[in-house]
Motif scaffolding. Structure first.
Motif, PDB file in Angstrom:
ATOM      1  N   GLY A  94     -54.673   6.507 -37.576  1.00  0.00           N
ATOM      2  CA  GLY A  94     -54.389   6.005 -38.615  1.00  0.00           C
ATOM      3  C   GLY A  94     -53.418   6.848 -39.197  1.00  0.00           C
ATOM      4  O   GLY A  94     -51.819   6.529 -38.983  1.00  0.00           O
ATOM      5  N   GLY A  98     -50.097   6.421 -37.714  1.00  0.00           N
ATOM      6  CA  GLY A  98     -48.537   5.294 -38.346  1.00  0.00           C
ATOM      7  C   GLY A  98     -47.644   6.774 -39.324  1.00  0.00           C
ATOM      8  O   GLY A  98     -46.599   5.958 -39.759  1.00  0.00           O
ATOM      9  N   LEU A 102     -44.167   5.526 -39.309  1.00  0.00           N
ATOM     10  CA  LEU A 102     -42.971   5.673 -40.536  1.00  0.00           C
ATOM     11  C   LEU A 102     -41.736   6.898 -40.717  1.00  0.00           C
ATOM     12  O   LEU A 102     -40.670   6.233 -41.159  1.00  0.00           O
ATOM     13  CB  LEU A 102     -44.443   6.407 -41.486  1.00  0.00           C
ATOM     14  N   ALA A 118     -43.238   0.207 -47.328  1.00  0.00           N
ATOM     15  CA  ALA A 118     -44.874   1.012 -47.472  1.00  0.00           C
ATOM     16  C   ALA A 118     -45.362   1.152 -48.395  1.00  0.00           C
ATOM     17  O   ALA A 118     -46.459   0.804 -48.896  1.00  0.00           O
ATOM     18  CB  ALA A 118     -44.601   2.123 -47.568  1.00  0.00           C
ATOM     19  N   SER A 121     -48.165  -1.484 -48.368  1.00  0.00           N
ATOM     20  CA  SER A 121     -49.719  -1.024 -47.918  1.00  0.00           C
ATOM     21  C   SER A 121     -50.490  -2.144 -49.124  1.00  0.00           C
ATOM     22  O   SER A 121     -52.137  -2.409 -48.036  1.00  0.00           O
ATOM     23  CB  SER A 121     -49.922   0.207 -47.956  1.00  0.00           C
ATOM     24  N   TYR A 170     -40.572  -0.912 -37.432  1.00  0.00           N
ATOM     25  CA  TYR A 170     -41.586   0.518 -36.942  1.00  0.00           C
ATOM     26  C   TYR A 170     -42.954   0.922 -39.328  1.00  0.00           C
ATOM     27  O   TYR A 170     -43.592   0.857 -38.963  1.00  0.00           O
ATOM     28  CB  TYR A 170     -41.056   1.246 -36.845  1.00  0.00           C
ATOM     29  N   SER A 174     -46.443   0.603 -39.227  1.00  0.00           N
ATOM     30  CA  SER A 174     -47.349   1.719 -39.941  1.00  0.00           C
ATOM     31  C   SER A 174     -47.872   0.976 -40.989  1.00  0.00           C
ATOM     32  O   SER A 174     -48.901   1.656 -41.669  1.00  0.00           O
ATOM     33  CB  SER A 174     -46.058   2.853 -40.403  1.00  0.00           C
ATOM     34  N   VAL A 175     -47.676   0.796 -41.875  1.00  0.00           N
ATOM     35  CA  VAL A 175     -48.371  -0.435 -43.059  1.00  0.00           C
ATOM     36  C   VAL A 175     -49.702  -0.580 -42.847  1.00  0.00           C
ATOM     37  O   VAL A 175     -50.766  -0.317 -43.462  1.00  0.00           O
ATOM     38  CB  VAL A 175     -47.514  -0.946 -43.984  1.00  0.00           C
ATOM     39  N   VAL A 177     -51.100   0.021 -39.397  1.00  0.00           N
ATOM     40  CA  VAL A 177     -51.547   0.695 -39.131  1.00  0.00           C
ATOM     41  C   VAL A 177     -52.547   1.962 -40.129  1.00  0.00           C
ATOM     42  O   VAL A 177     -53.987   2.351 -40.334  1.00  0.00           O
ATOM     43  CB  VAL A 177     -50.644   2.613 -37.893  1.00  0.00           C
ATOM     44  N   PHE A 178     -52.281   2.172 -41.291  1.00  0.00           N
ATOM     45  CA  PHE A 178     -52.361   2.949 -42.345  1.00  0.00           C
ATOM     46  C   PHE A 178     -53.609   2.718 -42.946  1.00  0.00           C
ATOM     47  O   PHE A 178     -54.549   2.725 -42.826  1.00  0.00           O
ATOM     48  CB  PHE A 178     -51.458   3.645 -43.616  1.00  0.00           C
TER      49      PHE A 178
END
Length: 179
Positions: A94, A98, A102, A118, A121, A170, A174-175, A177-178
């Motif tokens: 995470g 993430g 980012l 971001a 999220s 990407y 990342s959003v 995955v976080f």
């Protein structure tokens, strides 16, 4: 006051026990200000650091700061009895992946574009919860979600770069995955 989810396995830990919801919200605001300051800092550091090296350095710094704070807040027993293997696996995926995505996104685009993406999220988290059928949309929740996304757009002045490409991919990854 007890909260339904307690990942450390303790009830009413740390700031919640001593300071209530207000101190928890103050800590949240402080963490968001610190997180947001990372965008311009990363822009400068990415000129001389690879995204993977910068991700590792940032996470090591975070652990070096947060581990002593956690031990001071909850005592050494909390750290000794924590599920470290599970935490490292979840945190590595995470936070590690993430954060790498980012920074990779920022290396390919710019901090404003990455911050704008971001800010979505909460939307990504909602979509994941809806896919798992664990979130029911209520009017209040939709209003809060819209305020969060609009607030992110306003905070970044809503000016993403024209060429999004892989940087945006990407950032979107990342959003999720976080979340």
């Amino acid at each position: 006051m007890t909260y339904p989810y307690d990942p450390a396995g303790f009830s009413q830990v740390g700031a919640i026990r001593r300071g209530g919801i207000l101190s928890g919200n103050a800590l949240c605001v402080a963490s968001m200000v610190t997180w947001a300051a990372g965008f311009p800092a990363a822009e400068i550091l990415l000129d001389s650091w690879h995204p993977a090296a910068l991700t590792a350095a940032r996470l090591v710094l975070a652990v070096a700061i947060l581990l002593p704070v956690w031990i001071m807040a909850d005592g050494p027993a909390a750290a000794r009895h924590a599920r470290w293997g599970h935490g490292l696996m979840v945190g590595g995926m995470g936070f590690g992946l993430g954060a790498f995505f980012l920074l990779k996104a920022q290396a390919l685009t710019d901090p404003v574009t990455v911050a704008l993406i971001a800010s979505a999220s909460p939307l990504a988290a909602t979509l994941l919860e809806m896919a798992q059928r664990s979130r029911r949309l209520t009017p209040g929740f939709v209003l809060g979600l819209a305020a969060s996304v609009i607030g992110g757009a306003v905070a970044t002045q809503g000016t993403p770069s024209a060429d999004l490409g892989m940087g945006a991919a990407y950032a979107i990854a990342s959003v999720f995955v976080f979340a």
